[in-house]
Scaffold this motif. Sequence first.
Motif, PDB file in Angstrom:
ATOM      1  N   THR A  38      -1.298 -39.791 -28.139  1.00 59.19           N
ATOM      2  CA  THR A  38      -0.618 -40.765 -27.284  1.00 59.19           C
ATOM      3  C   THR A  38       0.791 -40.320 -26.945  1.00 59.19           C
ATOM      4  O   THR A  38       1.231 -40.425 -25.796  1.00 59.19           O
ATOM      5  CB  THR A  38      -0.560 -42.142 -27.986  1.00 59.19           C
ATOM      6  OG1 THR A  38      -1.898 -42.604 -28.204  1.00 59.19           O
ATOM      7  CG2 THR A  38       0.182 -43.152 -27.132  1.00 59.19           C
ATOM      8  N   SER A  39       1.511 -39.787 -27.927  1.00 59.89           N
ATOM      9  CA  SER A  39       2.887 -39.364 -27.690  1.00 59.89           C
ATOM     10  C   SER A  39       2.972 -37.966 -27.085  1.00 59.89           C
ATOM     11  O   SER A  39       3.955 -37.635 -26.417  1.00 59.89           O
ATOM     12  CB  SER A  39       3.694 -39.399 -28.993  1.00 59.89           C
ATOM     13  OG  SER A  39       3.153 -38.496 -29.938  1.00 59.89           O
ATOM     14  N   SER A  40       1.941 -37.146 -27.303  1.00 54.16           N
ATOM     15  CA  SER A  40       1.925 -35.776 -26.774  1.00 54.16           C
ATOM     16  C   SER A  40       0.554 -35.491 -26.160  1.00 54.16           C
ATOM     17  O   SER A  40      -0.309 -34.888 -26.813  1.00 54.16           O
ATOM     18  CB  SER A  40       2.239 -34.770 -27.885  1.00 54.16           C
ATOM     19  OG  SER A  40       3.517 -34.998 -28.436  1.00 54.16           O
ATOM     20  N   PRO A  41       0.342 -35.865 -24.914  1.00 54.37           N
ATOM     21  CA  PRO A  41      -0.974 -35.695 -24.274  1.00 54.37           C
ATOM     22  C   PRO A  41      -1.465 -34.251 -24.232  1.00 54.37           C
ATOM     23  O   PRO A  41      -2.676 -34.020 -24.153  1.00 54.37           O
ATOM     24  CB  PRO A  41      -0.731 -36.232 -22.858  1.00 54.37           C
ATOM     25  CG  PRO A  41       0.400 -37.194 -23.002  1.00 54.37           C
ATOM     26  CD  PRO A  41       1.289 -36.605 -24.053  1.00 54.37           C
ATOM     27  N   ALA A  42      -0.559 -33.281 -24.303  1.00 56.66           N
ATOM     28  CA  ALA A  42      -0.978 -31.875 -24.266  1.00 56.66           C
ATOM     29  C   ALA A  42      -1.838 -31.500 -25.461  1.00 56.66           C
ATOM     30  O   ALA A  42      -2.568 -30.497 -25.428  1.00 56.66           O
ATOM     31  CB  ALA A  42       0.261 -30.965 -24.208  1.00 56.66           C
ATOM     32  N   LEU A  43      -1.782 -32.301 -26.523  1.00 58.98           N
ATOM     33  CA  LEU A  43      -2.601 -32.039 -27.706  1.00 58.98           C
ATOM     34  C   LEU A  43      -4.053 -32.460 -27.494  1.00 58.98           C
ATOM     35  O   LEU A  43      -4.961 -31.925 -28.145  1.00 58.98           O
ATOM     36  CB  LEU A  43      -2.007 -32.780 -28.915  1.00 58.98           C
ATOM     37  CG  LEU A  43      -2.766 -32.701 -30.236  1.00 58.98           C
ATOM     38  CD1 LEU A  43      -2.832 -31.266 -30.755  1.00 58.98           C
ATOM     39  CD2 LEU A  43      -2.110 -33.616 -31.285  1.00 58.98           C
ATOM     40  N   ALA A  44      -4.295 -33.400 -26.575  1.00 57.51           N
ATOM     41  CA  ALA A  44      -5.612 -34.022 -26.405  1.00 57.51           C
ATOM     42  C   ALA A  44      -6.773 -33.040 -26.258  1.00 57.51           C
ATOM     43  O   ALA A  44      -7.821 -33.222 -26.897  1.00 57.51           O
ATOM     44  CB  ALA A  44      -5.574 -34.985 -25.219  1.00 57.51           C
ATOM     45  N   PRO A  45      -6.654 -31.969 -25.447  1.00 56.93           N
ATOM     46  CA  PRO A  45      -7.797 -31.062 -25.280  1.00 56.93           C
ATOM     47  C   PRO A  45      -8.215 -30.350 -26.565  1.00 56.93           C
ATOM     48  O   PRO A  45      -9.344 -29.843 -26.651  1.00 56.93           O
ATOM     49  CB  PRO A  45      -7.282 -30.043 -24.252  1.00 56.93           C
ATOM     50  CG  PRO A  45      -6.163 -30.729 -23.538  1.00 56.93           C
ATOM     51  CD  PRO A  45      -5.528 -31.601 -24.570  1.00 56.93           C
ATOM     52  N   HIS A  46      -7.347 -30.333 -27.552  1.00 59.02           N
ATOM     53  CA  HIS A  46      -7.637 -29.602 -28.789  1.00 59.02           C
ATOM     54  C   HIS A  46      -8.200 -30.499 -29.882  1.00 59.02           C
ATOM     55  O   HIS A  46      -8.621 -30.012 -30.929  1.00 59.02           O
ATOM     56  CB  HIS A  46      -6.357 -28.925 -29.307  1.00 59.02           C
ATOM     57  CG  HIS A  46      -5.738 -27.963 -28.348  1.00 59.02           C
ATOM     58  ND1 HIS A  46      -6.300 -26.743 -28.051  1.00 59.02           N
ATOM     59  CD2 HIS A  46      -4.613 -28.065 -27.584  1.00 59.02           C
ATOM     60  CE1 HIS A  46      -5.546 -26.111 -27.171  1.00 59.02           C
ATOM     61  NE2 HIS A  46      -4.521 -26.895 -26.865  1.00 59.02           N
ATOM     62  N   VAL A  47      -8.214 -31.804 -29.660  1.00 54.58           N
ATOM     63  CA  VAL A  47      -8.643 -32.745 -30.701  1.00 54.58           C
ATOM     64  C   VAL A  47     -10.097 -33.141 -30.491  1.00 54.58           C
ATOM     65  O   VAL A  47     -10.483 -33.578 -29.400  1.00 54.58           O
ATOM     66  CB  VAL A  47      -7.749 -33.999 -30.706  1.00 54.58           C
ATOM     67  CG1 VAL A  47      -8.242 -35.012 -31.737  1.00 54.58           C
ATOM     68  CG2 VAL A  47      -6.302 -33.614 -30.997  1.00 54.58           C
ATOM     69  N   LYS A  48     -10.900 -32.998 -31.528  1.00 51.37           N
ATOM     70  CA  LYS A  48     -12.304 -33.383 -31.453  1.00 51.37           C
ATOM     71  C   LYS A  48     -12.822 -33.642 -32.870  1.00 51.37           C
ATOM     72  O   LYS A  48     -12.215 -33.209 -33.853  1.00 51.37           O
ATOM     73  CB  LYS A  48     -13.134 -32.289 -30.782  1.00 51.37           C
ATOM     74  CG  LYS A  48     -13.044 -30.938 -31.463  1.00 51.37           C
ATOM     75  CD  LYS A  48     -13.792 -29.881 -30.663  1.00 51.37           C
ATOM     76  CE  LYS A  48     -13.650 -28.507 -31.316  1.00 51.37           C
ATOM     77  NZ  LYS A  48     -14.355 -27.453 -30.533  1.00 51.37           N
ATOM     78  N   PRO A  49     -13.939 -34.342 -32.998  1.00 50.34           N
ATOM     79  CA  PRO A  49     -14.475 -34.618 -34.330  1.00 50.34           C
ATOM     80  C   PRO A  49     -14.905 -33.341 -35.047  1.00 50.34           C
ATOM     81  O   PRO A  49     -15.484 -32.439 -34.435  1.00 50.34           O
ATOM     82  CB  PRO A  49     -15.680 -35.531 -34.052  1.00 50.34           C
ATOM     83  CG  PRO A  49     -15.406 -36.111 -32.700  1.00 50.34           C
ATOM     84  CD  PRO A  49     -14.686 -35.044 -31.943  1.00 50.34           C
ATOM     85  N   ASN A  50     -14.637 -33.292 -36.334  1.00 51.27           N
ATOM     86  CA  ASN A  50     -15.105 -32.163 -37.140  1.00 51.27           C
ATOM     87  C   ASN A  50     -16.486 -32.516 -37.708  1.00 51.27           C
ATOM     88  O   ASN A  50     -17.022 -33.599 -37.430  1.00 51.27           O
ATOM     89  CB  ASN A  50     -14.087 -31.833 -38.237  1.00 51.27           C
ATOM     90  CG  ASN A  50     -13.923 -32.964 -39.243  1.00 51.27           C
ATOM     91  OD1 ASN A  50     -14.720 -33.902 -39.314  1.00 51.27           O
ATOM     92  ND2 ASN A  50     -12.870 -32.890 -40.048  1.00 51.27           N
ATOM     93  N   PRO A  51     -17.126 -31.617 -38.483  1.00 42.58           N
ATOM     94  CA  PRO A  51     -18.468 -31.906 -39.006  1.00 42.58           C
ATOM     95  C   PRO A  51     -18.558 -33.161 -39.861  1.00 42.58           C
ATOM     96  O   PRO A  51     -19.637 -33.696 -40.074  1.00 42.58           O
ATOM     97  CB  PRO A  51     -18.788 -30.651 -39.831  1.00 42.58           C
ATOM     98  CG  PRO A  51     -18.003 -29.558 -39.168  1.00 42.58           C
ATOM     99  CD  PRO A  51     -16.731 -30.218 -38.738  1.00 42.58           C
ATOM    100  N   TYR A  52     -17.401 -33.660 -40.343  1.00 43.75           N
ATOM    101  CA  TYR A  52     -17.404 -34.860 -41.178  1.00 43.75           C
ATOM    102  C   TYR A  52     -17.159 -36.121 -40.354  1.00 43.75           C
ATOM    103  O   TYR A  52     -17.088 -37.225 -40.887  1.00 43.75           O
ATOM    104  CB  TYR A  52     -16.337 -34.747 -42.262  1.00 43.75           C
ATOM    105  CG  TYR A  52     -16.503 -33.522 -43.127  1.00 43.75           C
ATOM    106  CD1 TYR A  52     -17.435 -33.499 -44.158  1.00 43.75           C
ATOM    107  CD2 TYR A  52     -15.738 -32.380 -42.893  1.00 43.75           C
ATOM    108  CE1 TYR A  52     -17.603 -32.375 -44.950  1.00 43.75           C
ATOM    109  CE2 TYR A  52     -15.896 -31.241 -43.675  1.00 43.75           C
ATOM    110  CZ  TYR A  52     -16.830 -31.246 -44.699  1.00 43.75           C
ATOM    111  OH  TYR A  52     -17.001 -30.125 -45.467  1.00 43.75           O
ATOM    112  N   GLY A  53     -16.999 -35.950 -39.032  1.00 43.49           N
ATOM    113  CA  GLY A  53     -16.775 -37.094 -38.161  1.00 43.49           C
ATOM    114  C   GLY A  53     -15.333 -37.504 -38.017  1.00 43.49           C
ATOM    115  O   GLY A  53     -15.023 -38.491 -37.349  1.00 43.49           O
ATOM    116  N   ASP A  54     -14.420 -36.743 -38.631  1.00 41.58           N
ATOM    117  CA  ASP A  54     -12.992 -37.037 -38.517  1.00 41.58           C
ATOM    118  C   ASP A  54     -12.386 -36.245 -37.366  1.00 41.58           C
ATOM    119  O   ASP A  54     -12.818 -35.123 -37.075  1.00 41.58           O
ATOM    120  CB  ASP A  54     -12.250 -36.653 -39.806  1.00 41.58           C
ATOM    121  CG  ASP A  54     -12.745 -37.447 -41.005  1.00 41.58           C
ATOM    122  OD1 ASP A  54     -12.947 -38.653 -40.850  1.00 41.58           O
ATOM    123  OD2 ASP A  54     -12.933 -36.831 -42.080  1.00 41.58           O
TER     124      ASP A  54
END
Length: 314
Positions: A38-54
């Motif tokens: 939310t504070s740094s939208p440039a991070l968004a493309p790199h964030v996704k669920p890992n194998p544990y769902g986090d």
Amino acid sequence: MTINTRHHSKKNTSRPAGKGLHPRNLHNQGYDFPALVTSSPALAPHVKPNPYGDLSIDFSNPLAVKALNAALLNQYYNIADWDIPDGALCPPIPGRADYIHYIADLVGPENTHIKLLDIGTGANGIYPLLACQVYGWQCVGSDINPQSLANVDAVIARNAELKDRFFLRTQLDKNHIFEGIIQPGEWFDVSVCNPPFHASQDEALKSSQRKVSNLARNRGEKKTKIKASNLNFGGQGAELWCKGGELLFLKKMVRESQVYSSQCRWFTSLVSKADNVRPLKKLMLKVGAADVREIEMKQGNKVARVLAWTFFSK
């Protein structure tokens, strides 16, 4: 202090950065990726669920790690537009913050009139940046690489409140550490250092390859070969290796610290290799240190070590 003191939420976190971190470390509850995005939208493309769902990022991807660092510095330390050149050392913010918190314990966390010297500040300038923002200290960052200092200078220029607190100096002689940096009559309360770990580029590459392979194995992926020009954990030239490696570098630092023993109360450095601690302590006492301390920083399953020495008696 100018930092945002909100702690990370445990919800939607992964790789809990907070396990064993210093009590004052803002990252001791892990990463709150929704808030960071939310504070740094440039991070968004790199964030996704890992194998544990986090929610998480690919920690072997230097662009993802750099985006995470920029987001952390922006949200929690009010440092805008932090950046480093491709290939430069990309430090994990929670661990670097821990070093500064333990140094604060050494000099007194309530004391805002502290002057810190960072030996080898690199292109990231991370220790002075954190010390300025968390504790309001005056800081000097030194480095042998003018391009690295130019990058830090650009970060300072984009953050006006740092201009009167964070200053840079170039080490012109690769054979010296403090000489040419500490000026006649100048006083520092403490020096910090993250020394080059390795004795050669090949050794640094093999170490980085092991880290990448371990991360891939943890994700159930095949090993990936990396090139010297693309060290996933960053670092170039003097940031990662020097002749003789960490031990020779720190022995030189200890000997030279004796010359400046009346101009700095505490000299400190990270020590990555446990086998180097004993010979370094022995040398510190040999050159006349009045007090030598080994500080353990527990970060997850890893234990980092800081050696601190002073020539002043209690």
